[in-house]
Scaffold this motif. Structure first.
Motif, PDB file in Angstrom:
ATOM      1  N   THR A  27       0.405  -0.926   0.295  1.00 51.33           N
ATOM      2  CA  THR A  27      -0.064   0.557  -0.135  1.00 51.33           C
ATOM      3  C   THR A  27       0.691   1.721  -0.088  1.00 51.33           C
ATOM      4  N   CYS A  28       2.492   1.375  -0.547  1.00 52.84           N
ATOM      5  CA  CYS A  28       3.206   2.094  -0.215  1.00 52.84           C
ATOM      6  C   CYS A  28       3.388   3.315  -1.393  1.00 52.84           C
ATOM      7  N   LEU A  29       2.240   4.234  -1.043  1.00 49.27           N
ATOM      8  CA  LEU A  29       2.080   5.590  -1.795  1.00 49.27           C
ATOM      9  C   LEU A  29       3.489   6.308  -1.932  1.00 49.27           C
ATOM     10  N   ALA A  30       4.648   6.241  -0.603  1.00 45.21           N
ATOM     11  CA  ALA A  30       5.801   6.950  -1.185  1.00 45.21           C
ATOM     12  C   ALA A  30       6.328   7.654  -2.680  1.00 45.21           C
ATOM     13  N   PRO A  31       6.088   6.416  -3.620  1.00 51.83           N
ATOM     14  CA  PRO A  31       6.846   7.141  -4.604  1.00 51.83           C
ATOM     15  C   PRO A  31       5.965   8.120  -5.478  1.00 51.83           C
ATOM     16  N   ILE A  32       4.396   7.671  -5.415  1.00 52.17           N
ATOM     17  CA  ILE A  32       3.711   8.989  -5.535  1.00 52.17           C
ATOM     18  C   ILE A  32       4.086  10.524  -4.790  1.00 52.17           C
ATOM     19  N   VAL A  33       4.385  10.016  -3.645  1.00 54.36           N
ATOM     20  CA  VAL A  33       4.587  11.053  -3.729  1.00 54.36           C
ATOM     21  C   VAL A  33       5.544  12.145  -3.688  1.00 54.36           C
ATOM     22  N   LYS A  34       6.274  11.715  -3.514  1.00 56.03           N
ATOM     23  CA  LYS A  34       7.938  11.619  -4.609  1.00 56.03           C
ATOM     24  C   LYS A  34       7.752  12.260  -5.665  1.00 56.03           C
ATOM     25  N   SER A  68       3.875  19.442 -21.293  1.00 60.94           N
ATOM     26  CA  SER A  68       4.858  20.507 -22.308  1.00 60.94           C
ATOM     27  C   SER A  68       5.804  21.045 -21.099  1.00 60.94           C
ATOM     28  N   ALA A  69       5.599  20.954 -20.259  1.00 62.33           N
ATOM     29  CA  ALA A  69       7.233  21.800 -19.020  1.00 62.33           C
ATOM     30  C   ALA A  69       7.975  20.440 -19.537  1.00 62.33           C
ATOM     31  N   THR A  70       8.239  19.619 -19.473  1.00 60.30           N
ATOM     32  CA  THR A  70       9.333  18.594 -19.780  1.00 60.30           C
ATOM     33  C   THR A  70       9.398  17.774 -20.618  1.00 60.30           C
ATOM     34  N   ARG A  71       8.104  17.492 -21.683  1.00 61.19           N
ATOM     35  CA  ARG A  71       8.789  17.204 -22.616  1.00 61.19           C
ATOM     36  C   ARG A  71       8.844  15.313 -22.307  1.00 61.19           C
ATOM     37  N   GLU A  72       8.108  14.867 -21.380  1.00 63.68           N
ATOM     38  CA  GLU A  72       7.897  13.555 -21.228  1.00 63.68           C
ATOM     39  C   GLU A  72       6.636  13.715 -20.742  1.00 63.68           C
ATOM     40  N   SER A  73       5.972  12.208 -20.433  1.00 63.61           N
ATOM     41  CA  SER A  73       4.223  12.168 -19.242  1.00 63.61           C
ATOM     42  C   SER A  73       4.982  12.266 -18.371  1.00 63.61           C
ATOM     43  N   PHE A  74       4.006  12.725 -17.228  1.00 60.57           N
ATOM     44  CA  PHE A  74       4.312  12.333 -15.510  1.00 60.57           C
ATOM     45  C   PHE A  74       4.484  10.907 -15.464  1.00 60.57           C
ATOM     46  N   TRP A  75       3.362  10.186 -15.903  1.00 61.92           N
ATOM     47  CA  TRP A  75       3.432   9.009 -15.324  1.00 61.92           C
ATOM     48  C   TRP A  75       4.718   7.725 -16.442  1.00 61.92           C
ATOM     49  N   ASP A  76       5.080   8.730 -17.165  1.00 59.81           N
ATOM     50  CA  ASP A  76       6.313   8.083 -17.778  1.00 59.81           C
ATOM     51  C   ASP A  76       7.628   8.775 -16.670  1.00 59.81           C
ATOM     52  N   PHE A  77       8.013   9.375 -16.476  1.00 59.73           N
ATOM     53  CA  PHE A  77       8.835  10.364 -15.906  1.00 59.73           C
ATOM     54  C   PHE A  77       8.856   9.700 -14.538  1.00 59.73           C
ATOM     55  N   LEU A  78       6.996   9.192 -13.531  1.00 57.07           N
ATOM     56  CA  LEU A  78       6.745   8.740 -12.273  1.00 57.07           C
ATOM     57  C   LEU A  78       7.411   7.395 -12.330  1.00 57.07           C
ATOM     58  N   ASN A  79       6.958   6.239 -13.642  1.00 59.88           N
ATOM     59  CA  ASN A  79       7.900   5.175 -13.840  1.00 59.88           C
ATOM     60  C   ASN A  79       9.609   4.930 -14.252  1.00 59.88           C
ATOM     61  N   LYS A  80      10.028   6.307 -14.453  1.00 63.05           N
ATOM     62  CA  LYS A  80      11.364   5.713 -14.683  1.00 63.05           C
ATOM     63  C   LYS A  80      11.790   6.427 -13.618  1.00 63.05           C
ATOM     64  N   THR A  81      11.074   7.169 -12.053  1.00 63.75           N
ATOM     65  CA  THR A  81      12.038   7.706 -11.350  1.00 63.75           C
ATOM     66  C   THR A  81      11.361   6.282 -10.379  1.00 63.75           C
ATOM     67  N   THR A  82      10.356   5.918  -9.873  1.00 62.68           N
ATOM     68  CA  THR A  82      10.006   4.652  -9.413  1.00 62.68           C
ATOM     69  C   THR A  82      11.378   3.563  -9.137  1.00 62.68           C
ATOM     70  N   GLU A  83      11.327   3.249 -10.615  1.00 64.36           N
ATOM     71  CA  GLU A  83      12.437   2.447 -10.645  1.00 64.36           C
ATOM     72  C   GLU A  83      13.909   2.746 -10.400  1.00 64.36           C
ATOM     73  N   SER A  84      14.248   3.189 -10.654  1.00 58.92           N
ATOM     74  CA  SER A  84      15.492   4.144 -10.283  1.00 58.92           C
ATOM     75  C   SER A  84      15.290   4.404  -8.627  1.00 58.92           C
ATOM     76  N   ASP A  85      14.241   4.177  -8.406  1.00 59.65           N
ATOM     77  CA  ASP A  85      13.935   5.502  -6.856  1.00 59.65           C
ATOM     78  C   ASP A  85      14.430   3.275  -5.418  1.00 59.65           C
ATOM     79  N   THR A  86      13.702   2.279  -6.960  1.00 59.46           N
ATOM     80  CA  THR A  86      13.298   1.174  -6.020  1.00 59.46           C
ATOM     81  C   THR A  86      14.589   0.528  -4.718  1.00 59.46           C
ATOM     82  N   LEU A  87      15.796   0.553  -5.433  1.00 57.63           N
ATOM     83  CA  LEU A  87      16.859  -0.013  -3.970  1.00 57.63           C
ATOM     84  C   LEU A  87      17.390   1.483  -3.134  1.00 57.63           C
ATOM     85  N   THR A  88      16.494   2.537  -3.336  1.00 60.30           N
ATOM     86  CA  THR A  88      17.121   3.491  -2.264  1.00 60.30           C
ATOM     87  C   THR A  88      15.879   3.802  -1.536  1.00 60.30           C
ATOM     88  N   MET A  89      15.032   3.541  -1.776  1.00 59.46           N
ATOM     89  CA  MET A  89      13.586   3.679  -1.328  1.00 59.46           C
ATOM     90  C   MET A  89      13.331   2.601  -0.008  1.00 59.46           C
TER      91      MET A  89
END
Length: 174
Positions: free
Chosen positions: A117-124, A153-174
């Protein structure tokens, strides 16, 4: 404005200012939540197995003693916002009044890493600087002739792509 009347306009102005300031500074609550999530406050309390005093929490989080006062203010705000609750724990010698300790609430339990149930990646992701920076370009987004989200428009990628990329790279540090 003429304040010579019965005070109604003055009262309305006061309430309007309070309302405005509330919304201008509401980001502080979000940033306190982000800090608590990044520090792992919920994880520390969960791993401790019972409410933690401020000093226990500061020790568990390996904070410098000069930061304990700031942690206290964050916890006070986050308690007010329903992320933690305060309770008294009996003193060890049994003679003194108990010390204040912080416990988890249902919303803070959603920040415990490793739980399904962890939503920390969404918050991050939602409170990441790029997510916040997108609002700086909202005027551009509203006026440009493109069908895309504000985030795209601001980042040139979708929020979900960013979130998936961030979540995958943070899996080891979270």
């Amino acid at each position: 404005m003429d304040f010579s009347g019965n005070g109604t306009e003055e009262s309305e102005l006061y309430h309007a200012q309070v309302h405005l300031y509330k919304h201008v500074y509401n980001w502080v609550s979000s940033m306190a939540l982000k800090s608590a999530m990044e520090l792992g406050v919920a994880d520390a309390i969960h791993n401790h197995g019972k409410p933690m005093t401020l000093s226990e929490l500061a020790t568990a989080l390996k904070l410098h003693p000069s930061k304990v006062g700031v942690l206290h203010r964050f916890l006070r705000l986050l308690t007010h916002n329903g992320f933690f609750t305060k309770t008294k724990v009996p003193s060890e010698n049994g003679e003194e009044e108990g010390e204040i300790a912080y416990a988890l609430t249902p919303p803070s339990k959603l920040l415990i890493r490793g739980k399904s149930t962890c939503l920390a990646p969404i918050v991050k992701g939602a409170l990441h600087s790029s997510s916040l920076d997108m609002w700086q370009s909202s005027k551009k987004w509203f006026t440009e002739n493109k069908e895309q989200t504000l985030y795209e428009s601001a980042t040139r990628e979708s929020f979900w792509d960013f979130l998936n990329k961030t979540t995958e790279s943070d899996t080891l540090t979270m």
